[in-house]
Design a protein around this motif. Sequence first.
Motif, PDB file in Angstrom:
ATOM      1  N   LYS A 170      17.229 -14.429  39.169  1.00 32.07           N
ATOM      2  CA  LYS A 170      17.601 -15.648  38.198  1.00 32.07           C
ATOM      3  C   LYS A 170      18.100 -16.531  40.015  1.00 32.07           C
ATOM      4  O   LYS A 170      18.232 -16.313  40.756  1.00 32.07           O
ATOM      5  N   GLY A 171      17.865 -17.567  40.236  1.00 24.52           N
ATOM      6  CA  GLY A 171      18.521 -18.047  40.590  1.00 24.52           C
ATOM      7  C   GLY A 171      19.666 -18.699  40.968  1.00 24.52           C
ATOM      8  O   GLY A 171      20.770 -18.657  39.589  1.00 24.52           O
ATOM      9  N   LYS A 172      19.878 -19.426  41.895  1.00 16.27           N
ATOM     10  CA  LYS A 172      21.828 -19.614  42.580  1.00 16.27           C
ATOM     11  C   LYS A 172      21.764 -20.757  41.998  1.00 16.27           C
ATOM     12  O   LYS A 172      23.374 -20.698  41.899  1.00 16.27           O
ATOM     13  N   ARG A 173      21.325 -21.738  41.255  1.00 15.84           N
ATOM     14  CA  ARG A 173      21.238 -23.036  40.975  1.00 15.84           C
ATOM     15  C   ARG A 173      21.991 -22.629  39.276  1.00 15.84           C
ATOM     16  O   ARG A 173      21.244 -22.218  38.863  1.00 15.84           O
TER      17      ARG A 173
ATOM     18  N   ASN B  95      18.755 -21.992  36.071  1.00 13.98           N
ATOM     19  CA  ASN B  95      17.720 -22.247  37.430  1.00 13.98           C
ATOM     20  C   ASN B  95      17.335 -20.576  36.897  1.00 13.98           C
ATOM     21  O   ASN B  95      17.201 -19.700  37.416  1.00 13.98           O
ATOM     22  N   LYS B  96      16.679 -19.874  35.716  1.00 18.34           N
ATOM     23  CA  LYS B  96      16.091 -18.820  35.411  1.00 18.34           C
ATOM     24  C   LYS B  96      15.325 -18.872  34.580  1.00 18.34           C
ATOM     25  O   LYS B  96      14.726 -18.002  34.260  1.00 18.34           O
ATOM     26  N   LYS B  97      14.049 -19.694  34.726  1.00 19.54           N
ATOM     27  CA  LYS B  97      12.888 -19.676  34.136  1.00 19.54           C
ATOM     28  C   LYS B  97      12.340 -18.726  34.458  1.00 19.54           C
ATOM     29  O   LYS B  97      11.213 -19.080  34.225  1.00 19.54           O
TER      30      LYS B  97
ATOM     31  N   THR C  35       5.572 -13.806  41.496  1.00 20.75           N
ATOM     32  CA  THR C  35       5.805 -12.478  41.313  1.00 20.75           C
ATOM     33  C   THR C  35       5.606 -11.891  42.342  1.00 20.75           C
ATOM     34  O   THR C  35       6.304 -10.618  42.365  1.00 20.75           O
ATOM     35  N   HIS C  36       4.867 -11.539  43.133  1.00 21.72           N
ATOM     36  CA  HIS C  36       4.522 -10.708  44.502  1.00 21.72           C
ATOM     37  C   HIS C  36       5.283 -11.280  45.570  1.00 21.72           C
ATOM     38  O   HIS C  36       6.062 -10.643  45.954  1.00 21.72           O
ATOM     39  N   LEU C  37       6.222 -12.479  45.763  1.00 27.45           N
ATOM     40  CA  LEU C  37       6.474 -13.080  46.949  1.00 27.45           C
ATOM     41  C   LEU C  37       7.879 -12.974  45.816  1.00 27.45           C
ATOM     42  O   LEU C  37       8.158 -11.957  47.161  1.00 27.45           O
ATOM     43  N   LEU C  38       8.616 -12.293  45.212  1.00 22.63           N
ATOM     44  CA  LEU C  38      10.092 -11.841  44.892  1.00 22.63           C
ATOM     45  C   LEU C  38      10.003 -10.701  44.809  1.00 22.63           C
ATOM     46  O   LEU C  38      11.350  -9.997  45.201  1.00 22.63           O
ATOM     47  N   GLU C  39       8.841  -9.509  44.703  1.00 23.63           N
ATOM     48  CA  GLU C  39       8.954  -8.060  44.459  1.00 23.63           C
ATOM     49  C   GLU C  39       8.766  -7.878  45.691  1.00 23.63           C
ATOM     50  O   GLU C  39       9.691  -7.075  46.320  1.00 23.63           O
ATOM     51  N   LYS C  40       7.825  -8.299  46.564  1.00 30.09           N
ATOM     52  CA  LYS C  40       7.661  -7.754  47.721  1.00 30.09           C
ATOM     53  C   LYS C  40       8.136  -8.510  49.534  1.00 30.09           C
ATOM     54  O   LYS C  40       8.342  -8.342  49.677  1.00 30.09           O
ATOM     55  N   GLY C  41       9.227  -9.722  48.994  1.00 33.50           N
ATOM     56  CA  GLY C  41       9.746 -10.764  50.286  1.00 33.50           C
ATOM     57  C   GLY C  41       8.263 -11.294  50.638  1.00 33.50           C
ATOM     58  O   GLY C  41       7.301 -11.657  50.715  1.00 33.50           O
ATOM     59  N   HIS C  42       9.319 -12.756  51.772  1.00 34.97           N
ATOM     60  CA  HIS C  42       8.327 -13.576  52.027  1.00 34.97           C
ATOM     61  C   HIS C  42       9.185 -13.976  53.309  1.00 34.97           C
ATOM     62  O   HIS C  42      10.115 -14.455  52.980  1.00 34.97           O
TER      63      HIS C  42
END
Length: 91
Positions: free
Chosen positions: A14-17, A20-22, A50-57
Motif C-alpha cells: 500500500k502506498g504511504k500517502r 493510496n491503496k489503488k 505487478t512486476h515492478l512491485l514484486e521484483k523491484g525497480h
Amino acid sequence: SETLKENLKRDSPKGKRVGNKKYSRSWKIKKTSRSGYVQYEIYNIQGHLTHLLEKGHAKRGGGRVSGKPHIAPAEENGVQLLEHLIEGALS
C-alpha cells in the motif's frame, strides 16, 4: 480463487500517502470456459505495476527500490490450499 484474491488484496503493498491503496484494491477474477473446462484468472487491472512491485525497480534519481514479494507467496498458499481441498474431496 476468491481466497487467493483476498490474500493478494491483504498482502499487496500500500502506498504511504493517505488513500493510496489503488493497487491493493484492483485485484479481479475472470472466469473463462473452453470445451468443458472452467478456468479462473486472477489479475490486477494495474498490470504494469505487478512486476515492478514484486521484483523491484530503478529509482528516477539513481539507486534501486527493493521488491516486495506478494504474488509468489500467495500463489504458493493457493496451490497448497487447492491440493488440500482436492485430497479432502477424494478421501
